[in-house]
Design a protein around this motif. Structure first.
Motif, mmCIF file in Angstrom:
data_model
loop_
_atom_site.group_PDB
_atom_site.id
_atom_site.type_symbol
_atom_site.label_atom_id
_atom_site.label_comp_id
_atom_site.label_asym_id
_atom_site.label_seq_id
_atom_site.Cartn_x
_atom_site.Cartn_y
_atom_site.Cartn_z
ATOM 1 N N ARG A 29 28.128 51.810 44.572
ATOM 2 C CA ARG A 29 29.418 51.071 43.361
ATOM 3 C C ARG A 29 29.679 49.930 44.733
ATOM 4 O O ARG A 29 29.815 50.407 46.123
ATOM 5 N N PRO A 30 30.447 49.271 44.483
ATOM 6 C CA PRO A 30 31.873 48.198 45.128
ATOM 7 C C PRO A 30 32.336 49.394 45.568
ATOM 8 O O PRO A 30 32.810 50.113 45.284
ATOM 9 N N HIS A 31 32.968 48.413 46.937
ATOM 10 C CA HIS A 31 34.294 49.527 47.425
ATOM 11 C C HIS A 31 36.064 49.041 46.437
ATOM 12 O O HIS A 31 35.918 48.161 45.855
ATOM 13 N N ILE A 32 36.840 50.150 46.992
ATOM 14 C CA ILE A 32 37.890 50.163 46.080
ATOM 15 C C ILE A 32 38.510 48.454 46.807
ATOM 16 O O ILE A 32 38.679 47.971 47.574
ATOM 17 N N CYS A 33 38.654 48.017 45.570
ATOM 18 C CA CYS A 33 40.140 46.597 45.639
ATOM 19 C C CYS A 33 41.212 46.834 45.941
ATOM 20 O O CYS A 33 42.038 47.926 45.378
ATOM 21 N N SER A 34 42.113 47.182 47.082
ATOM 22 C CA SER A 34 42.796 47.353 47.942
ATOM 23 C C SER A 34 44.280 46.615 47.145
ATOM 24 O O SER A 34 45.231 46.968 47.191
ATOM 25 N N PHE A 35 44.031 45.190 46.402
ATOM 26 C CA PHE A 35 44.641 44.177 45.878
ATOM 27 C C PHE A 35 45.103 45.100 44.246
ATOM 28 O O PHE A 35 46.469 45.407 44.383
ATOM 29 N N TRP A 36 44.060 46.006 43.614
ATOM 30 C CA TRP A 36 44.635 46.666 42.494
ATOM 31 C C TRP A 36 45.369 47.976 42.578
ATOM 32 O O TRP A 36 46.740 48.663 42.536
ATOM 33 N N VAL A 37 45.107 47.972 44.174
ATOM 34 C CA VAL A 37 45.601 49.825 44.895
ATOM 35 C C VAL A 37 47.279 49.475 44.994
ATOM 36 O O VAL A 37 47.933 50.408 44.043
ATOM 37 N N LYS A 38 47.600 48.320 45.118
ATOM 38 C CA LYS A 38 49.343 47.511 45.407
ATOM 39 C C LYS A 38 49.775 46.642 43.796
ATOM 40 O O LYS A 38 50.555 46.382 43.808
ATOM 41 N N GLY A 39 48.830 47.224 43.249
ATOM 42 C CA GLY A 39 49.083 46.440 41.742
ATOM 43 C C GLY A 39 49.008 44.741 42.042
ATOM 44 O O GLY A 39 50.049 44.143 41.105
ATOM 45 N N GLU A 40 48.689 43.838 42.448
ATOM 46 C CA GLU A 40 48.334 42.681 42.739
ATOM 47 C C GLU A 40 47.301 42.050 42.386
ATOM 48 O O GLU A 40 47.412 40.512 43.254
ATOM 49 N N CYS A 41 46.348 42.450 42.295
ATOM 50 C CA CYS A 41 45.071 41.912 41.710
ATOM 51 C C CYS A 41 45.427 41.765 40.276
ATOM 52 O O CYS A 41 45.752 41.701 39.685
ATOM 53 N N LYS A 42 44.861 40.084 40.485
ATOM 54 C CA LYS A 42 44.891 39.155 39.160
ATOM 55 C C LYS A 42 43.525 38.529 39.122
ATOM 56 O O LYS A 42 43.666 38.110 38.018
ATOM 57 N N ARG A 43 42.251 38.871 39.358
ATOM 58 C CA ARG A 43 40.773 38.538 38.455
ATOM 59 C C ARG A 43 40.677 39.334 37.823
ATOM 60 O O ARG A 43 39.977 39.113 36.496
ATOM 61 N N GLU A 54 38.693 41.873 34.761
ATOM 62 C CA GLU A 54 37.561 41.805 34.928
ATOM 63 C C GLU A 54 36.517 41.016 36.021
ATOM 64 O O GLU A 54 35.294 41.395 36.196
ATOM 65 N N GLU A 55 37.124 39.702 36.339
ATOM 66 C CA GLU A 55 35.639 39.610 37.338
ATOM 67 C C GLU A 55 36.051 39.793 38.863
ATOM 68 O O GLU A 55 35.821 39.164 39.856
ATOM 69 N N CYS A 56 36.786 40.436 39.073
ATOM 70 C CA CYS A 56 37.003 41.160 40.433
ATOM 71 C C CYS A 56 35.521 41.755 40.744
ATOM 72 O O CYS A 56 35.489 42.633 39.871
ATOM 73 N N PRO A 57 35.134 41.724 41.614
ATOM 74 C CA PRO A 57 33.918 41.788 42.400
ATOM 75 C C PRO A 57 33.523 43.508 43.384
ATOM 76 O O PRO A 57 33.284 44.423 42.654
ATOM 77 N N TYR A 58 35.638 43.925 43.276
ATOM 78 C CA TYR A 58 36.005 45.193 43.792
ATOM 79 C C TYR A 58 35.367 46.061 42.532
ATOM 80 O O TYR A 58 36.365 46.374 41.668
ATOM 81 N N ARG A 59 35.972 47.393 42.814
ATOM 82 C CA ARG A 59 36.534 48.771 41.749
ATOM 83 C C ARG A 59 37.666 48.470 41.824
ATOM 84 O O ARG A 59 38.739 49.059 43.197
#
Length: 427
Positions: A161-175, A177-182
């Motif tokens: 599986r992909p690695h965990i999205c570090s931006f999502w952990v900080k609440g800053e991921c704006k991608r 469902e298109e984000c390739p990370y988990r």
């Protein structure tokens, strides 16, 4: 640091060039049409620091790209995958495998000694067909009880599986469902599994994954034989759907003479009965948490005794419930009647032929109690019957209507005994 391609050209003959990597089924993925990117001498091996041919591929949909981390010489020296560095046969870390096989492979750590050692291993591998492990591991690979219990028999694709999205952990991921990370919650910072090192994995030291597996091996369940010596039957569960009786016999006949085999395809299990108890104990010891049929690990248990099953079926499981009166001492007394309220009709007599002297006086005296109101007081039947009983009239032709006799006083133990609910009360 890897050697430059423009200098030390005399040592280029030791650089590794390969046409296909050495991978386990998990790292390769479930896609039979996988495409790989090959780069000759793309990186240096993380163990022996020699340049080697790297391969990069995607093992499946929604998976991260993977690449080879060590050269094929180092992989064949430990019989491991070039990417995950897990054993190719058992799917376990090197530390667990070496502890089970009692292998002490002291590989040199310094650069000069390591290079000399690797050159000698390459010379040994050139004589073989390329499918066998080298060094002490290749000489020690044999069947082991603990390895058979801990071995992974099916690929574990969640490891890709992909690695965990570090931006999502900080609440800053704006991608989204298109984000390739988990987008998932990460592990705790103090979790030992977060501190994995590829060199510790290869040399079999301080591997947190191996320590976790070895703790699980220490707490594995054991199959103890039953006390009843007459039990010689084993329960074989988790069988494949296409299994046949000859295939089961081929797996168990080597431990002793088999009396019968009962196959239950609907439940995906079977019962193997031996003629001797010693043969059944040997089969249970050799196959418990070890037997694999058609790629599925089979569960082995001792069958239960038929006598114990019959005793368990006859066990009285009744229990007391609050609000329900205790059962009467008389099994046929369903209405908790007193002795003076019970009369037996003569043989051949019908209900409409019942004389008045067989009707108990308590059935008429209970309406005189001030705390009880007769439900049929408006019908005028109770007073007529009471007067007739007091005058001692024994006229057989003038019978009493039994439908007008109310039930005995007291609380109804069950709602189904209430006559008003069954339509007996006429309005």
């Amino acid at each position: 640091m890897s050697m430059s391609k423009t200098t030390n050209t005399y040592n280029r003959q030791n650089w590794e060039d390969a046409e296909f990597p050495i991978l386990c089924q998990t790292c390769l993925g479930d896609n039979p049409y996988v495409r790989m990117i090959k780069e000759r001498f793309g990186k240096e091996c993380k163990i022996c620091t020699r340049p080697f041919t790297i391969f990069r591929w995607c093992p499946g949909a929604r998976m991260r790209f993977k690449k080879t981390e060590v050269c094929q010489t180092c992989a064949r020296l430990k019989n491991v995958c070039q990417t995950c560095l897990l054993d190719l046969e058992f799917g376990l870390p090197i530390q667990v495998r070496d502890a089970a096989l009692k292998v002490a492979d002291n590989m040199p750590q310094s650069d000069v000694n390591k290079e000399y050692y690797i050159q000698n291993i390459d010379a040994q591998l050139q004589d073989g067909d390329g499918t066998e492990a080298a060094g002490a591991v290749g000489r020690s690979l044999a069947a082991n009880e603990m390895l058979s219990k801990l071995a992974r028999t099916a690929p574990y694709y969640k490891r890709n599986r992909p690695h965990i999205c570090s931006f999502w952990v900080k609440g800053e991921c704006k991608r989204g469902e298109e984000c390739p990370y988990r987008h998932d919650k990460p592990n705790e910072p103090d979790d030992p599994l977060c501190e994995q090192n590829i060199k510790d994995r290869y040399y079999g030291r301080n591997d947190p994954v191996a320590e976790k597996i070895m703790k699980r091996a220490a707490s594995l369940p054991t199959l103890d034989p039953p006390e009843d010596r007459n039990i010689t039957t084993l329960y074989v569960g988790n069988l494949p759907e296409e299994i046949t009786e000859p295939e089961i016999r081929d797996q168990f006949y080597q431990y002793g003479e088999i009396r019968s085999i009962a196959l239950v395809p609907r439940q995906q299990c079977s019962f193997v009965q031996y003629t001797k108890r010693s043969a059944a104990e040997l089969a249970a010891e050799r196959t418990f948490n070890k037997l694999v049929i058609h790629g599925r690990k089979v569960s082995i248990k001792w069958a239960h005794s038929q006598a114990k099953q019959g005793t368990a079926a006859k066990t009285d499981r009744r229990f007391d419930v609050a609000g329900i009166p205790p059962p009467s001492a008389k099994p046929n007394d369903y209405f908790n009647l007193r002795q003076e309220q019970i009369n037996v009709m003569p043989a051949g007599m019908k209900l409409h032929q019942l004389p008045t002297n067989l009707v108990p006086a308590s059935a008429y005296q209970m309406y005189a109690q001030p705390t009880y109101a007769a439900p049929y007081s408006g019908l005028g039947v109770a007073s007529t019957s009471s007067a007739a009983a007091a005058s001692g009239s024994a006229s057989g032709s003038s019978g009493v209507n039994l439908d007008s006799i109310p039930p005995p006083p007291g609380q109804m133990p069950y709602p189904s005994q209430d006559a008003s609910r069954m339509g007996a009360l006429k309005k």
